[in-house]
Design a protein around this motif. Structure first.
Motif, mmCIF file in Angstrom:
data_model
loop_
_atom_site.group_PDB
_atom_site.id
_atom_site.type_symbol
_atom_site.label_atom_id
_atom_site.label_comp_id
_atom_site.label_asym_id
_atom_site.label_seq_id
_atom_site.Cartn_x
_atom_site.Cartn_y
_atom_site.Cartn_z
ATOM 1 N N LEU A 18 48.937 40.911 43.192
ATOM 2 C CA LEU A 18 49.491 41.494 41.975
ATOM 3 C C LEU A 18 50.267 42.744 42.340
ATOM 4 C CD1 LEU A 18 46.265 41.312 39.756
ATOM 5 C CD2 LEU A 18 48.036 39.576 40.023
ATOM 6 N N GLN A 19 51.318 43.040 41.589
ATOM 7 C CA GLN A 19 52.129 44.233 41.832
ATOM 8 C C GLN A 19 52.148 45.084 40.569
ATOM 9 O OE1 GLN A 19 56.189 43.562 43.069
ATOM 10 N NE2 GLN A 19 56.356 45.620 43.878
ATOM 11 N N PHE A 20 51.952 46.400 40.749
ATOM 12 C CA PHE A 20 51.965 47.324 39.619
ATOM 13 C C PHE A 20 53.366 47.866 39.428
ATOM 14 C CE2 PHE A 20 51.287 51.386 37.475
ATOM 15 C CZ PHE A 20 50.456 50.983 36.438
ATOM 16 N N GLY A 21 53.825 47.818 38.204
ATOM 17 C CA GLY A 21 55.133 48.373 37.861
ATOM 18 C C GLY A 21 55.294 48.392 36.351
ATOM 19 N N ASN A 22 56.024 49.356 35.869
ATOM 20 C CA ASN A 22 56.253 49.500 34.422
ATOM 21 C C ASN A 22 54.954 49.574 33.627
ATOM 22 O OD1 ASN A 22 59.071 49.393 34.817
ATOM 23 N ND2 ASN A 22 58.983 47.152 34.812
ATOM 24 N N GLY A 23 53.943 50.207 34.214
ATOM 25 C CA GLY A 23 52.693 50.436 33.495
ATOM 26 C C GLY A 23 51.708 49.289 33.466
ATOM 27 N N HIS A 24 51.972 48.205 34.197
ATOM 28 C CA HIS A 24 51.015 47.097 34.212
ATOM 29 C C HIS A 24 51.117 46.301 35.520
ATOM 30 C CE1 HIS A 24 54.686 45.014 32.938
ATOM 31 N NE2 HIS A 24 54.112 43.903 33.361
ATOM 32 N N PHE A 25 50.076 45.488 35.759
ATOM 33 C CA PHE A 25 50.066 44.599 36.917
ATOM 34 C C PHE A 25 50.699 43.273 36.534
ATOM 35 C CE2 PHE A 25 46.642 47.453 38.200
ATOM 36 C CZ PHE A 25 46.977 47.678 39.522
ATOM 37 N N ALA A 26 51.474 42.718 37.453
ATOM 38 C CA ALA A 26 52.095 41.411 37.245
ATOM 39 C C ALA A 26 51.831 40.539 38.472
ATOM 40 C CB ALA A 26 53.595 41.563 37.017
ATOM 41 N N PHE A 27 51.622 39.258 38.239
ATOM 42 C CA PHE A 27 51.412 38.306 39.323
ATOM 43 C C PHE A 27 52.651 38.253 40.216
ATOM 44 C CE2 PHE A 27 51.987 34.027 41.014
ATOM 45 C CZ PHE A 27 50.801 33.870 41.704
ATOM 46 N N LYS A 28 52.423 38.346 41.540
ATOM 47 C CA LYS A 28 53.540 38.232 42.489
ATOM 48 C C LYS A 28 53.474 36.900 43.226
ATOM 49 C CE LYS A 28 55.821 40.767 46.249
ATOM 50 N NZ LYS A 28 57.044 40.095 46.157
ATOM 51 N N GLU A 29 52.296 36.601 43.826
ATOM 52 C CA GLU A 29 52.154 35.343 44.556
ATOM 53 C C GLU A 29 50.698 35.052 44.863
ATOM 54 O OE1 GLU A 29 54.101 35.563 48.375
ATOM 55 O OE2 GLU A 29 53.071 37.393 48.921
ATOM 56 N N ILE A 30 50.425 33.811 45.227
ATOM 57 C CA ILE A 30 49.114 33.402 45.720
ATOM 58 C C ILE A 30 49.100 33.628 47.226
ATOM 59 C CG2 ILE A 30 47.590 31.410 46.088
ATOM 60 C CD1 ILE A 30 48.653 30.275 43.444
ATOM 61 N N ILE A 31 48.006 34.179 47.745
ATOM 62 C CA ILE A 31 47.853 34.327 49.200
ATOM 63 C C ILE A 31 47.673 32.918 49.765
ATOM 64 C CG2 ILE A 31 46.481 35.317 51.074
ATOM 65 C CD1 ILE A 31 47.837 37.479 49.416
ATOM 66 N N PRO A 32 48.587 32.461 50.637
ATOM 67 C CA PRO A 32 48.496 31.076 51.138
ATOM 68 C C PRO A 32 47.330 30.879 52.107
ATOM 69 C CG PRO A 32 50.303 32.240 52.203
ATOM 70 C CD PRO A 32 49.742 33.179 51.168
ATOM 71 N N GLY A 33 46.840 29.642 52.158
ATOM 72 C CA GLY A 33 45.846 29.256 53.156
ATOM 73 C C GLY A 33 44.407 29.475 52.754
ATOM 74 N N PHE A 34 44.158 30.017 51.557
ATOM 75 C CA PHE A 34 42.791 30.261 51.110
ATOM 76 C C PHE A 34 42.667 29.782 49.675
ATOM 77 C CE2 PHE A 34 39.441 32.873 49.190
ATOM 78 C CZ PHE A 34 38.409 32.628 50.067
ATOM 79 N N ALA A 35 41.909 28.715 49.446
ATOM 80 C CA ALA A 35 41.832 28.108 48.117
ATOM 81 C C ALA A 35 40.391 27.882 47.691
ATOM 82 C CB ALA A 35 42.608 26.795 48.101
ATOM 83 N N THR A 36 39.594 28.953 47.671
ATOM 84 C CA THR A 36 38.218 28.859 47.190
ATOM 85 C C THR A 36 37.914 30.105 46.367
ATOM 86 O OG1 THR A 36 35.953 28.317 47.863
ATOM 87 C CG2 THR A 36 37.125 29.906 49.213
ATOM 88 N N SER A 37 36.816 30.106 45.647
ATOM 89 C CA SER A 37 36.505 31.247 44.788
ATOM 90 C C SER A 37 36.241 32.499 45.628
ATOM 91 C CB SER A 37 35.309 30.939 43.892
ATOM 92 O OG SER A 37 34.141 30.794 44.653
ATOM 93 N N ALA A 38 36.621 33.628 45.064
ATOM 94 C CA ALA A 38 36.488 34.903 45.771
ATOM 95 C C ALA A 38 36.006 35.972 44.803
ATOM 96 C CB ALA A 38 37.820 35.298 46.392
ATOM 97 N N GLN A 39 34.713 36.305 44.902
ATOM 98 C CA GLN A 39 34.150 37.332 44.034
ATOM 99 C C GLN A 39 33.874 38.613 44.803
ATOM 100 O OE1 GLN A 39 30.421 36.251 42.219
ATOM 101 N NE2 GLN A 39 30.294 38.137 41.053
#
Length: 164
Positions: A18-39
């Motif tokens: 996520l990238q912060f700009g204009n007062g809020h976070f916005a989705f930028k991209e999915i980190i490739p190569g890791f597709a499982t839950s992450a808590q």
């Protein structure tokens, strides 16, 4: 030093940048190569994300090549007592894993996990489920249904458990 304008967030299906700009976070991209839950996750000083999965083990995600991050899973074959019930925290600038047999740290020389010499003095082989460092540097913890603290404010390090 200014805080980063980027945040990595765990989800049920991987890691999102996520990238912060204009007062809020916005989705930028999915980190490739890791597709499982992450808590439970933490970032170390070597551009590596560590993720604890409660039923699989500990993942190491090397972001030095952001287009193709290296992902490795660590289990009992890599020094952990079990691949189950591991939780991950960043305490005293250390990435630590709480396990059913105490607190473990990664050893890069052997590419394995080992009991933490630093934290063994406080917790031994206790089954700690949660750790949190406060602003004074004390370490709060949860063991079974009990809350406790390792008080590091004085000369004598003291561990106290509060009655439930």
């Amino acid at each position: 030093m200014l805080p980063s304008s980027y945040v990595i967030a765990g989800s049920d299906v991987g890691l999102d940048l996520l990238q912060f700009g204009n007062g809020h976070f916005a989705f930028k991209e999915i980190i490739p190569g890791f597709a499982t839950s992450a808590q439970f996750m933490a970032l170390d000083n070597n551009n590596t994300i560590w993720v604890a999965h409660p039923y699989r083990g500990i993942y190491r995600i090397d972001l030095n090549d952001s287009a193709h991050p290296g992902v490795k899973l660590y289990t009992e074959k890599n020094g952990l007592p079990s691949y189950l019930k591991n939780h991950l925290f960043k305490i005293k600038s250390h990435i630590v894993v709480t396990t059913v047999k105490g607190i473990y740290e990664y050893n890069p020389a052997s590419d394995t996990f080992e009991p933490s010499a630093l934290f063994k003095t406080f917790f031994g082989e206790r089954n700690i489920r949660h750790l949190k460092e406060d602003a004074a540097g004390n370490i709060w913890f949860v063991e079974d249904n009990n809350l406790g603290v390792v008080d590091l404010s004085g000369r004598m390090r003291r561990r106290s458990i509060f009655p439930s």
